[in-house]
Design a protein around this motif. Sequence first.
Motif, PDB file in Angstrom:
ATOM      1  N   ASP A  31      44.570  37.874  35.077  1.00 31.18           N
ATOM      2  CA  ASP A  31      43.419  37.698  34.920  1.00 31.18           C
ATOM      3  C   ASP A  31      43.426  35.969  35.273  1.00 31.18           C
ATOM      4  N   ALA A  32      44.051  35.019  35.047  1.00 31.52           N
ATOM      5  CA  ALA A  32      44.214  34.264  35.493  1.00 31.52           C
ATOM      6  C   ALA A  32      44.295  33.961  36.513  1.00 31.52           C
ATOM      7  N   LEU A  33      45.537  34.686  37.638  1.00 30.86           N
ATOM      8  CA  LEU A  33      45.503  34.102  38.736  1.00 30.86           C
ATOM      9  C   LEU A  33      44.856  34.619  39.749  1.00 30.86           C
ATOM     10  N   ASP A  34      44.334  36.231  39.469  1.00 27.33           N
ATOM     11  CA  ASP A  34      43.701  37.095  40.085  1.00 27.33           C
ATOM     12  C   ASP A  34      42.362  36.848  40.198  1.00 27.33           C
ATOM     13  N   PRO A  35      42.377  35.582  41.436  1.00 26.26           N
ATOM     14  CA  PRO A  35      40.974  35.296  42.156  1.00 26.26           C
ATOM     15  C   PRO A  35      39.398  36.565  41.691  1.00 26.26           C
ATOM     16  N   ARG A  36      39.900  37.707  41.962  1.00 23.70           N
ATOM     17  CA  ARG A  36      38.676  38.743  41.909  1.00 23.70           C
ATOM     18  C   ARG A  36      39.061  38.892  40.367  1.00 23.70           C
ATOM     19  N   LEU A  37      39.473  39.319  39.830  1.00 24.49           N
ATOM     20  CA  LEU A  37      39.038  39.280  38.074  1.00 24.49           C
ATOM     21  C   LEU A  37      38.435  38.356  38.017  1.00 24.49           C
ATOM     22  N   ARG A  38      39.097  36.545  38.284  1.00 20.53           N
ATOM     23  CA  ARG A  38      38.148  35.269  37.626  1.00 20.53           C
ATOM     24  C   ARG A  38      36.353  35.956  38.349  1.00 20.53           C
ATOM     25  N   VAL A  39      36.625  36.824  39.246  1.00 24.18           N
ATOM     26  CA  VAL A  39      34.613  36.969  40.039  1.00 24.18           C
ATOM     27  C   VAL A  39      34.282  37.512  38.901  1.00 24.18           C
TER      28      VAL A  39
END
Length: 271
Positions: free
Chosen positions: A260-268
């Motif tokens: 979750d922290a490293l995937d920018p798509r999940l952060r968005v």
Amino acid sequence: MNRNLILGALLTSVFLLSALVSFVWTPFSHTAMDIPNKLQGVGGAHLLGTDHFGRDILSMIMVGARTSIAVALVAVGIGMGLGVPLGLWAAAKRGSLVDEIIMRGNDLVFAFPSLVIAILITAIFGASAINAIIAIGIFNIPVFARITRGAALSLWEREFILAARVAGKSAARISVEHILPNVTNLLIVQGTIQFSLGILAEAGLSYVGLGAQPPTPSWGRMLADAQTMVSIAPHMALVPGFAIILTVLGLNLMGDGLRDALDPRLRVTRK
């Protein structure tokens, strides 16, 4: 901060710290037998009780953590060290004979139950922590190769890769300089998952007597020794059992949190 990441890191840190501390200190010697005080319950001088030989269970858990973590860590290192280059090579040669050979080799390894083959390898070459590492590491290689290839294939069609090819860079140089940095996050997450599976595999091999050998403690062997004592000393099985559960849970939560922290798509998506 991601709650899964924090909780997973805390659980993992507890066992990692206990493994490190065991190099310089344990409450009692993990090999010292004290027959008059055997099968003591939790509490008292022996915080987590004693086993059927009077050995301190807390000390054995601490040294056993060292064994499990070392086996799993080296096995993941073997899988990552060999699997990632193979995956990058297969992606760079996509559609070629090299790609086909690498992927069919992966399929061949996946065709057999990993634990059964690990038992076969250790049974042939002898029961030891080294052979357990080799057996577990072999099955980590196709996992990392497949994941690396899958992630790299989508990157080979990106504009910055096309620009690098136009600039005259070789496929090997592009793989190292451009592809590998962009799949590192995925490899870190998968590494934590394989780490937890490595601990389970080591415990399984030790349970059937094919892992670390006495007098070296192992959580799996502690469970095997406890199976005939469950009715009169349940703590002998519960303590190493919970150690395995909490360590694997911590690593899986940490892997989920890292994803979750490293995937920018999940952060968005969370925003």
